[in-house]
Design a protein around this motif. Structure first.
Motif, mmCIF file in Angstrom:
data_model
loop_
_atom_site.group_PDB
_atom_site.id
_atom_site.type_symbol
_atom_site.label_atom_id
_atom_site.label_comp_id
_atom_site.label_asym_id
_atom_site.label_seq_id
_atom_site.Cartn_x
_atom_site.Cartn_y
_atom_site.Cartn_z
ATOM 1 N N ALA A 130 -15.755 -4.036 21.730
ATOM 2 C CA ALA A 130 -16.590 -5.221 21.916
ATOM 3 C C ALA A 130 -17.238 -5.648 20.611
ATOM 4 C CB ALA A 130 -17.662 -4.935 22.970
ATOM 5 N N GLU A 131 -17.547 -4.666 19.745
ATOM 6 C CA GLU A 131 -18.178 -4.967 18.472
ATOM 7 C C GLU A 131 -17.168 -5.240 17.362
ATOM 8 O OE1 GLU A 131 -20.896 -1.774 17.680
ATOM 9 O OE2 GLU A 131 -22.215 -2.292 19.368
ATOM 10 N N ASP A 132 -15.882 -5.315 17.732
ATOM 11 C CA ASP A 132 -14.803 -5.624 16.784
ATOM 12 C C ASP A 132 -14.784 -4.656 15.607
ATOM 13 O OD1 ASP A 132 -12.591 -6.919 15.802
ATOM 14 O OD2 ASP A 132 -13.703 -8.581 14.900
ATOM 15 N N ARG A 133 -14.752 -3.375 15.939
ATOM 16 C CA ARG A 133 -14.724 -2.343 14.908
ATOM 17 C C ARG A 133 -13.293 -1.962 14.504
ATOM 18 N NH1 ARG A 133 -17.726 -1.089 11.422
ATOM 19 N NH2 ARG A 133 -17.903 1.166 11.693
ATOM 20 N N PHE A 134 -12.359 -2.869 14.723
ATOM 21 C CA PHE A 134 -10.990 -2.656 14.264
ATOM 22 C C PHE A 134 -10.927 -2.865 12.752
ATOM 23 C CE2 PHE A 134 -10.471 -4.119 18.659
ATOM 24 C CZ PHE A 134 -9.598 -3.159 19.160
ATOM 25 N N VAL A 135 -10.182 -2.013 12.079
ATOM 26 C CA VAL A 135 -9.919 -2.217 10.652
ATOM 27 C C VAL A 135 -8.429 -2.029 10.407
ATOM 28 C CG1 VAL A 135 -12.207 -1.474 9.884
ATOM 29 C CG2 VAL A 135 -10.378 0.207 10.071
ATOM 30 N N VAL A 136 -7.908 -2.783 9.458
ATOM 31 C CA VAL A 136 -6.503 -2.638 9.080
ATOM 32 C C VAL A 136 -6.356 -1.346 8.296
ATOM 33 C CG1 VAL A 136 -4.610 -3.623 7.751
ATOM 34 C CG2 VAL A 136 -6.146 -5.118 9.041
ATOM 35 N N ALA A 137 -5.435 -0.520 8.711
ATOM 36 C CA ALA A 137 -5.225 0.765 8.038
ATOM 37 C C ALA A 137 -3.797 1.224 8.276
ATOM 38 C CB ALA A 137 -6.214 1.812 8.542
#
Length: 268
Positions: A52-59
């Motif tokens: 919900a807090e958009d804690r996705f990171v490209v890795a």
């Protein structure tokens, strides 16, 4: 001493797939509004908070993301198959494998990090539900961690809002009248683990309710789960065994070199 009321734990059904920007207060209220009562404690899996807090990171490499989230390496082991496991302290002060970086059920080429401030997230959800439903509830944000000296994993509290995380029994007496000196159960961790029994790991039930411990629900400004983390200076096991040995060996070598240098400078 009177018996405690029964403890009831159940999962909330009807929680949809969570995406960036999802209003968790609205989702939880819709799923459990009519079931919830004052004094209930909701345990919310950290994964949906992170989503919900958009804690996705490209890795492309999860290991790089783990390194970025690591404050201190506690222990590291490389196995015969070449795989390496790192036990580290992350920026939240939590000591765990892989710094809480999650690569399961995430879009290809991304990983999911823990919430920026799980205590703030828990307080926000608790505050929203109290306002929406007109009842006083507490919220715990949980994550799955391993334990020193024991196999397997269990859920722990990494965030808390409106919940006493400890039950401080110091100064009381046991059933035989003896004083309790150090007894301080971490009830937030106990509640997180209890709800994991009904949430499961693959059932898509990320929120559960505990009823029967209304005594633990209180103001939103109670200390959060960060207060559970033991300060480094009081941690008797701040390093893995191999790391502690290597640190001590290096310190001994340095001390020996200094002693030789001092003796050389002093002369015969």
């Amino acid at each position: 001493m009177p018996l405690r009321p029964p403890l009831t734990v159940w999962p909330l059904d009807g929680i949809p797939e969570i995406t960036a920007g999802t209003d968790l207060v609205d989702v939880i209220a819709r799923a459990g509004g009519s079931e919830l009562a004052g004094g209930d404690i909701l345990v919310v899996t950290s994964k949906i908070v992170s989503k919900a807090e958009d804690r996705f990171v490209v890795a492309d490499d999860r290991e790089d993301a783990i390194t970025a989230e690591t404050v201190r390496v506690v222990a590291s082991r490389t196995f015969p198959n070449g795989a390496t496991t790192r036990i580290v302290e992350n920026r939240l002060g939590v000591v765990s494998a892989a710094a809480g970086v999650d690569a399961s059920n995430t879009p290809e080429g991304t990983v999911l990090l823990l919430p920026v401030d799980p205590d703030a997230s828990a307080r926000a959800i608790a505050a929203g539900l109290r306002e929406r439903l007109g009842i006083e509830v507490g919220v715990i944000v949980s994550d799955t961690l391993g334990r020193a000296w024991r196999e397997g994993q269990t859920d722990h509290a990494i965030g808390a809002g409106g919940v006493h995380v400890f039950e401080d029994l110091r100064g009381a007496t046991d059933a035989e009248g003896r004083p309790l000196v150090v007894t301080m159960p971490c009830v937030a961790d106990e509640l997180a683990a209890a709800t994991d029994l009904v949430k499961g790991k693959a059932a898509r039930l990320p929120v559960a309710v505990v009823r029967g411990r209304a005594d633990l629900v209180g103001p939103l400004d109670l200390p959060g789960a960060r207060s559970i983390v033991r300060p480094l200076e009081r941690d008797m096991f701040r390093l893995g065994a191999d790391e502690a040995y290597a640190e001590g060996f290096a310190a001994g070598e340095a001390s020996a070199r200094d002693a030789v240098a001092d003796a050389f400078q002093s002369g015969p």
